[in-house]
Design an enzyme around this catalytic site. Structure first.
Site, PDB file in Angstrom:
ATOM      1  CB  CYS A  14      42.939  48.342  39.293  1.00  0.00           C
ATOM      2  SG  CYS A  14      43.854  47.124  37.368  1.00  0.00           S
ATOM      3  NE  ARG A  18      44.276  40.381  33.207  1.00  0.00           N
ATOM      4  CZ  ARG A  18      44.449  41.391  32.395  1.00  0.00           C
ATOM      5  NH1 ARG A  18      44.739  42.606  31.364  1.00  0.00           N
ATOM      6  NH2 ARG A  18      43.367  42.146  32.888  1.00  0.00           N
ATOM      7  CG  HIS A  22      40.791  44.170  41.266  1.00  0.00           C
ATOM      8  ND1 HIS A  22      39.691  45.418  40.992  1.00  0.00           N
ATOM      9  CD2 HIS A  22      41.766  44.828  40.145  1.00  0.00           C
ATOM     10  CE1 HIS A  22      40.571  46.454  39.850  1.00  0.00           C
ATOM     11  NE2 HIS A  22      41.403  45.524  39.526  1.00  0.00           N
TER      12      HIS A  22
END
Length: 218
Positions: free
Chosen positions: A94, A128, A200
Site C-alpha cells: 500500500c 475508497r 493487507h
C-alpha cells in the site's frame, strides 16, 4: 544460516496488520532451522545495502508518507536501490508500495517523490477501494518451481490509484477486487526480487507459499 530482514519505518508505516508479515517471515525461517534477525529502520537511520537480505515496507496514511518520502531521498534511497539491484528481496504494501514508484499525488499538497524502483505513479482518487482481493499470478513474471504459487489473497483498503508504466510488470490479474486502480485489472508490481501490492490482512500469513518464495529469493 541467518536471514537479515530490514523493516522500514515500523512505527510510521504499519496499518491493517502489516506487522504480521514480519512475524510470518521470522517464524517460517525458524521453523526451518535458521535464524532471522529483524533490523528496524526508521527516520534518519542509515542503510548498508550489503547487510539486508529482505526488506519489508508497510502501509501508512498521507501524513506519515510525507515524512517517509523526504527521508528516502538521497543516500538512503540509493542504498535500497543498490540492495535490490544486487538481489535483495523486497515486499512493500500500500503506502510503501506507492513510495517505491515515481511519485504519489495526494488529495492536497504537492506530489510526494518516490524512489523510482518501480516504473509507476499513484494518484489519490475519490473512491475508497475496500474488500477482499484474489489475484491470479502470471508465472511469466515470477520465476518459481512452486506449482502452488498460482494465486494470492488479501484485503485492500485504498483510495490511491496506481498506474504501471511500460517498463513495469504486475504481479498478476485481479479475479476479485479492485487491484491497482479498479480499471485495468492489474494488481501489484514486480522488479527483480522486489514486489509491491495493495494486499493487507496481513498478506504473508494468508499466503505462506509467497512467504516461502520471498525467503527463498532472499
Amino acid at each position: 544460516m541467518k536471514l537479515v530482514i530490514g523493516h522500514l519505518y515500523p512505527r510510521l508505516m504499519n496499518i491493517y496488520g502489516d506487522r504480521g508479515n514480519i512475524i510470518s517471515l521470522v517464524n517460517r525461517c525458524r521453523w526451518r532451522g535458521f535464524e532471522a534477525e529483524v533490523k528496524e529502520i526508521s527516520l534518519g537511520d542509515p542503510i548498508d545495502p550489503k547487510e539486508i537480505d529482505l526488506f519489508f515496507f508497510g502501509g501508512g496514511q498521507d501524513k506519515e508518507q510525507i515524512l517517509v518520502s523526504k527521508d528516502l531521498q538521497g543516500d538512503k534511497g540509493q542504498a535500497i536501490i543498490e540492495a535490490v539491484e544486487k538481489g535483495a528481496a523486497f515486499l512493500s504494501i500500500c503506502g510503501g508500495y506507492q513510495l517505491l514508484g515515481k511519485y504519489y499525488r495526494p488529495h492536497l499538497g504537492e506530489d510526494l517523490p518516490g524512489l523510482g524502483l518501480f516504473d509507476l505513479y499513484t494518484i489519490a482518487g475519490t473512491l475508497r477501494m475496500i474488500g477482499n482481493v484474489v489475484i491470479e499470478i502470471n508465472k511469466d513474471f515470477i520465476s518459481t518451481n512452486n506449482d502452488s504459487l498460482n494465486t494470492l489473497v488479501g484485503f485492500e483498503n485504498h483510495s490511491g490509484k496506481t498506474y504501471l508504466g511500460s517498463n513495469c510488470l504486475p504481479i498478476g490479474r485481479v479475479i476479485k477486487g479492485f487491484g491497482n486502480n479498479g480499471e485495468d485489472r492489474f494488481e501489484g508490481a514486480v522488479y527483480k526480487n522486489a514486489f509491491g501490492c495493495y494486499l493487507h490482512g496481513p498478506l504473508l500469513p494468508k499466503n505462506p507459499h509467497f512467504a516461502d518464495y520471498l525467503i527463498q529469493q532472499a
